[in-house]
Design a protein around this motif. Structure first.
Motif, PDB file in Angstrom:
ATOM      1  N   MET A 220      41.754  16.576  25.084  1.00  0.00           N
ATOM      2  CA  MET A 220      40.229  16.727  25.067  1.00  0.00           C
ATOM      3  C   MET A 220      39.459  15.468  25.048  1.00  0.00           C
ATOM      4  SD  MET A 220      39.439  19.827  22.530  1.00  0.00           S
ATOM      5  CE  MET A 220      39.952  21.479  23.007  1.00  0.00           C
ATOM      6  N   THR A 221      38.307  15.712  25.480  1.00  0.00           N
ATOM      7  CA  THR A 221      37.549  14.479  25.324  1.00  0.00           C
ATOM      8  C   THR A 221      37.069  14.229  24.058  1.00  0.00           C
ATOM      9  OG1 THR A 221      35.468  15.568  26.033  1.00  0.00           O
ATOM     10  CG2 THR A 221      36.745  14.959  27.860  1.00  0.00           C
ATOM     11  N   ALA A 222      36.482  12.955  23.832  1.00  0.00           N
ATOM     12  CA  ALA A 222      36.043  12.546  22.722  1.00  0.00           C
ATOM     13  C   ALA A 222      34.777  13.317  22.215  1.00  0.00           C
ATOM     14  CB  ALA A 222      35.290  10.978  22.691  1.00  0.00           C
ATOM     15  N   GLU A 223      33.990  14.039  23.134  1.00  0.00           N
ATOM     16  CA  GLU A 223      32.894  14.825  23.042  1.00  0.00           C
ATOM     17  C   GLU A 223      33.345  16.135  22.484  1.00  0.00           C
ATOM     18  OE1 GLU A 223      33.142  13.607  26.172  1.00  0.00           O
ATOM     19  OE2 GLU A 223      32.173  11.774  25.610  1.00  0.00           O
ATOM     20  N   ARG A 224      34.629  16.505  22.659  1.00  0.00           N
ATOM     21  CA  ARG A 224      35.172  17.693  22.216  1.00  0.00           C
ATOM     22  C   ARG A 224      36.105  17.645  20.926  1.00  0.00           C
ATOM     23  NH1 ARG A 224      36.022  21.661  27.194  1.00  0.00           N
ATOM     24  NH2 ARG A 224      36.287  22.889  25.384  1.00  0.00           N
ATOM     25  N   ASP A 225      36.514  16.486  20.664  1.00  0.00           N
ATOM     26  CA  ASP A 225      37.289  16.294  19.473  1.00  0.00           C
ATOM     27  C   ASP A 225      37.243  17.268  18.332  1.00  0.00           C
ATOM     28  OD1 ASP A 225      39.142  14.713  21.285  1.00  0.00           O
ATOM     29  OD2 ASP A 225      38.518  12.805  20.277  1.00  0.00           O
ATOM     30  N   HIS A 226      35.862  17.272  17.989  1.00  0.00           N
ATOM     31  CA  HIS A 226      35.536  18.135  16.682  1.00  0.00           C
ATOM     32  C   HIS A 226      35.983  19.326  16.891  1.00  0.00           C
ATOM     33  CE1 HIS A 226      31.925  18.648  19.422  1.00  0.00           C
ATOM     34  NE2 HIS A 226      31.728  19.717  18.445  1.00  0.00           N
ATOM     35  N   LEU A 227      35.864  20.084  18.091  1.00  0.00           N
ATOM     36  CA  LEU A 227      36.086  21.186  18.293  1.00  0.00           C
ATOM     37  C   LEU A 227      37.909  21.618  18.172  1.00  0.00           C
ATOM     38  CD1 LEU A 227      33.926  22.065  21.348  1.00  0.00           C
ATOM     39  CD2 LEU A 227      33.347  22.546  19.056  1.00  0.00           C
ATOM     40  N   GLU A 228      38.475  20.482  18.799  1.00  0.00           N
ATOM     41  CA  GLU A 228      39.793  20.590  18.643  1.00  0.00           C
ATOM     42  C   GLU A 228      40.393  20.370  16.917  1.00  0.00           C
ATOM     43  OE1 GLU A 228      43.856  18.258  19.686  1.00  0.00           O
ATOM     44  OE2 GLU A 228      42.103  17.678  20.607  1.00  0.00           O
ATOM     45  N   MET A 229      39.545  19.612  16.244  1.00  0.00           N
ATOM     46  CA  MET A 229      39.909  19.501  14.745  1.00  0.00           C
ATOM     47  C   MET A 229      39.525  20.920  14.175  1.00  0.00           C
ATOM     48  SD  MET A 229      37.838  15.741  14.438  1.00  0.00           S
ATOM     49  CE  MET A 229      37.966  15.936  12.750  1.00  0.00           C
ATOM     50  N   ALA A 230      38.543  21.546  14.298  1.00  0.00           N
ATOM     51  CA  ALA A 230      38.217  22.835  13.739  1.00  0.00           C
ATOM     52  C   ALA A 230      39.242  23.752  14.062  1.00  0.00           C
ATOM     53  CB  ALA A 230      36.865  23.183  14.088  1.00  0.00           C
ATOM     54  N   PHE A 231      39.410  23.908  15.403  1.00  0.00           N
ATOM     55  CA  PHE A 231      40.521  24.900  15.680  1.00  0.00           C
ATOM     56  C   PHE A 231      41.992  24.658  15.022  1.00  0.00           C
ATOM     57  CE2 PHE A 231      44.256  26.188  18.415  1.00  0.00           C
ATOM     58  CZ  PHE A 231      43.812  27.614  18.361  1.00  0.00           C
ATOM     59  N   HIS A 232      42.335  23.418  14.763  1.00  0.00           N
ATOM     60  CA  HIS A 232      43.572  22.897  14.266  1.00  0.00           C
ATOM     61  C   HIS A 232      43.369  23.489  12.766  1.00  0.00           C
ATOM     62  CE1 HIS A 232      47.265  20.937  14.217  1.00  0.00           C
ATOM     63  NE2 HIS A 232      47.157  20.278  12.959  1.00  0.00           N
ATOM     64  N   SER A 233      42.453  23.052  11.971  1.00  0.00           N
ATOM     65  CA  SER A 233      42.232  23.374  10.600  1.00  0.00           C
ATOM     66  C   SER A 233      42.319  24.834  10.424  1.00  0.00           C
ATOM     67  CB  SER A 233      41.001  22.749  10.156  1.00  0.00           C
ATOM     68  OG  SER A 233      39.639  23.506  10.645  1.00  0.00           O
ATOM     69  N   ILE A 234      41.763  25.703  11.463  1.00  0.00           N
ATOM     70  CA  ILE A 234      41.680  27.047  11.159  1.00  0.00           C
ATOM     71  C   ILE A 234      43.278  27.697  11.307  1.00  0.00           C
ATOM     72  CG2 ILE A 234      41.307  29.200  12.415  1.00  0.00           C
ATOM     73  CD1 ILE A 234      38.673  27.982  13.132  1.00  0.00           C
TER      74      ILE A 234
END
Length: 85
Positions: free
Chosen positions: A1-15
């Motif tokens: 993922m790009t840096a602009e979407r890393d927060h989405l990957e983080m949220a998904f991973h935490s879920i």
């Protein structure tokens, strides 16, 4: 993922971590933080996601290792932003 979407990957991973056994351990937290840090900085969106994750950690999940990780993370990202009035 790009840096602009890393927060989405983080949220998904935490879920997926919380859904797995209802808890987040230090290794899982480390993997989420690594997503935020892989581009060399932790941006505002990533900081927001990290604060949301920290807020969901229960006292029963905080062993000595988790406390050490959380303390280090809080020093990096600072306190949560105040809600807008």
């Amino acid at each position: 993922m790009t840096a602009e979407r890393d927060h989405l990957e983080m949220a998904f991973h935490s879920i997926t971590c919380f859904a797995d056994d209802g808890r987040l351990d230090a290794a899982e937290l480390d993997r989420i933080v690594a997503i935020a840090e892989r581009d060399g900085t932790i941006n505002e969106d990533e900081t927001r996601v990290l604060h949301n994750i920290i807020a969901r950690i229960t006292p029963g999940e905080i062993d000595a290792l988790m406390k050490m990780r959380l303390d280090a993370l809080r020093r990096k990202i600072g306190p949560p932003a105040e809600p807008a009035a």
